[in-house]
Motif scaffolding. Structure first.
Motif, PDB file in Angstrom:
ATOM      1  N   SER A  33       0.829  -1.212   0.000  1.00 23.39           N
ATOM      2  CA  SER A  33       0.000   0.000   0.000  1.00 23.39           C
ATOM      3  C   SER A  33       0.858   1.254   0.000  1.00 23.39           C
ATOM      4  O   SER A  33       0.500   2.259  -0.624  1.00 23.39           O
ATOM      5  CB  SER A  33      -0.915   0.023   1.227  1.00 23.39           C
ATOM      6  N   TYR A  34       1.979   1.204   0.720  1.00 20.48           N
ATOM      7  CA  TYR A  34       2.954   2.285   0.720  1.00 20.48           C
ATOM      8  C   TYR A  34       4.215   1.747   0.054  1.00 20.48           C
ATOM      9  O   TYR A  34       4.854   0.840   0.593  1.00 20.48           O
ATOM     10  CB  TYR A  34       3.303   2.745   2.132  1.00 20.48           C
ATOM     11  N   PRO A  35       4.605   2.313  -1.097  1.00 20.49           N
ATOM     12  CA  PRO A  35       5.835   1.839  -1.754  1.00 20.49           C
ATOM     13  C   PRO A  35       7.067   2.117  -0.891  1.00 20.49           C
ATOM     14  O   PRO A  35       7.158   3.158  -0.244  1.00 20.49           O
ATOM     15  CB  PRO A  35       5.897   2.643  -3.050  1.00 20.49           C
ATOM     16  N   SER A  36       7.984   1.183  -0.868  1.00 17.16           N
ATOM     17  CA  SER A  36       9.208   1.333  -0.103  1.00 17.16           C
ATOM     18  C   SER A  36       9.965   2.569  -0.583  1.00 17.16           C
ATOM     19  O   SER A  36      10.122   2.787  -1.785  1.00 17.16           O
ATOM     20  CB  SER A  36      10.070   0.082  -0.273  1.00 17.16           C
ATOM     21  N   GLY A  37      10.380   3.417   0.347  1.00 14.06           N
ATOM     22  CA  GLY A  37      11.135   4.623   0.005  1.00 14.06           C
ATOM     23  C   GLY A  37      10.269   5.830  -0.314  1.00 14.06           C
ATOM     24  O   GLY A  37      10.790   6.920  -0.532  1.00 14.06           O
ATOM     25  N   ALA A  38       8.957   5.668  -0.366  1.00 15.47           N
ATOM     26  CA  ALA A  38       8.057   6.789  -0.681  1.00 15.47           C
ATOM     27  C   ALA A  38       8.024   7.765   0.485  1.00 15.47           C
ATOM     28  O   ALA A  38       8.154   7.385   1.641  1.00 15.47           O
ATOM     29  CB  ALA A  38       6.652   6.279  -0.965  1.00 15.47           C
ATOM     30  N   ILE A  39       7.876   9.030   0.152  1.00 18.96           N
ATOM     31  CA  ILE A  39       7.739  10.054   1.185  1.00 18.96           C
ATOM     32  C   ILE A  39       6.262  10.124   1.559  1.00 18.96           C
ATOM     33  O   ILE A  39       5.411  10.346   0.696  1.00 18.96           O
ATOM     34  CB  ILE A  39       8.243  11.419   0.672  1.00 18.96           C
ATOM     35  N   LEU A  40       5.991   9.921   2.840  1.00 18.03           N
ATOM     36  CA  LEU A  40       4.610   9.912   3.309  1.00 18.03           C
ATOM     37  C   LEU A  40       4.337  11.150   4.160  1.00 18.03           C
ATOM     38  O   LEU A  40       5.017  11.387   5.143  1.00 18.03           O
ATOM     39  CB  LEU A  40       4.346   8.654   4.146  1.00 18.03           C
ATOM     40  N   ALA A  41       3.359  11.896   3.746  1.00 18.24           N
ATOM     41  CA  ALA A  41       2.969  13.082   4.515  1.00 18.24           C
ATOM     42  C   ALA A  41       2.185  12.639   5.744  1.00 18.24           C
ATOM     43  O   ALA A  41       1.401  11.692   5.683  1.00 18.24           O
ATOM     44  CB  ALA A  41       2.112  13.995   3.651  1.00 18.24           C
ATOM     45  N   PRO A  42       2.406  13.309   6.875  1.00 17.24           N
ATOM     46  CA  PRO A  42       1.669  12.942   8.097  1.00 17.24           C
ATOM     47  C   PRO A  42       0.148  12.978   7.910  1.00 17.24           C
ATOM     48  O   PRO A  42      -0.563  12.132   8.441  1.00 17.24           O
ATOM     49  CB  PRO A  42       2.114  13.988   9.117  1.00 17.24           C
ATOM     50  N   GLY A  43      -0.340  13.935   7.125  1.00 17.75           N
ATOM     51  CA  GLY A  43      -1.781  14.023   6.879  1.00 17.75           C
ATOM     52  C   GLY A  43      -2.315  12.806   6.148  1.00 17.75           C
ATOM     53  O   GLY A  43      -3.410  12.323   6.444  1.00 17.75           O
ATOM     54  N   ARG A  44      -1.534  12.306   5.199  1.00 18.98           N
ATOM     55  CA  ARG A  44      -1.960  11.115   4.461  1.00 18.98           C
ATOM     56  C   ARG A  44      -1.994   9.901   5.371  1.00 18.98           C
ATOM     57  O   ARG A  44      -2.928   9.108   5.348  1.00 18.98           O
ATOM     58  CB  ARG A  44      -1.014  10.846   3.284  1.00 18.98           C
ATOM     59  N   ILE A  45      -0.969   9.753   6.207  1.00 19.03           N
ATOM     60  CA  ILE A  45      -0.930   8.633   7.143  1.00 19.03           C
ATOM     61  C   ILE A  45      -2.126   8.716   8.087  1.00 19.03           C
ATOM     62  O   ILE A  45      -2.816   7.723   8.324  1.00 19.03           O
ATOM     63  CB  ILE A  45       0.396   8.614   7.932  1.00 19.03           C
TER      64      ILE A  45
END
Length: 171
Positions: free
Chosen positions: A145-157
């Motif tokens: 669901s989350y690609p390895s190394g992707a930058i995840l925004a706190p809002g999205r999480i």
């Protein structure tokens, strides 16, 4: 429709709390709002209205007192906290003497029941433990669901994991 039929149709039904903290918080908030109407001016109209108000409070007590009893049991290290829970539980109970089932007793009991629900709400954590969030993120990385190394925004999480974004004030 008769006046009595209309009253029955508008009967108060407490929310049923789920195990989920967010759902429990919503149920508490909803029931706190409903409790404000239980001892209103219409409840003083007749002895039947007072009895109906007490019956409505009995329904709320049946739902929320078991939660308060669990909080009381969990407060083993604090005699003061155990006593506070015991007092709240006792105050939310129906008066033992039938003569004590008055409009004044209804107003007091509704207030004490609101205090009980507010105390329960105050014991709910408005956050999710960071270890739980980390575990959920790991699962989403593992399942793709989350690609390895992707930058995840706190809002999205927060949105993906249905995390509380803020704590709101209680009624």
């Amino acid at each position: 429709m008769s006046h009595q039929g209309l009253e029955k149709e508008q009967a108060v039904e407490p929310s049923s709390p789920a195990e989920d903290t967010a759902a429990t918080r919503r149920a508490l908030r909803s029931d706190l709002l409903r409790l404000g109407r239980v001892a209103g001016a219409k409840s003083a109209a007749s002895a039947g209205s007072v009895l109906n108000g007490h019956a409505d409070l009995d329904k709320y007590a049946a739902v929320w007192v078991p939660h308060a009893e669990r909080r009381q049991e969990a407060a083993t290290g604090s005699p003061a906290d155990r006593a506070r829970w015991a007092g709240l539980i006792k105050a939310a109970a129906r008066p033992a003497a039938p003569t004590a089932v008055s409009y004044e007793a209804l107003v007091l009991r509704a207030g004490y029941t609101r205090e009980l629900l507010r105390a329960l709400a105050d014991t709910l954590p408005p956050w999710v433990p960071i270890a739980d969030v980390a575990e959920q993120i790991k699962k989403r990385i593992t399942d793709g669901s989350y690609p390895s190394g992707a930058i995840l925004a706190p809002g999205r999480i927060a949105a993906d994991l249905a995390l509380p974004s803020r704590v709101s004030a209680w009624p």
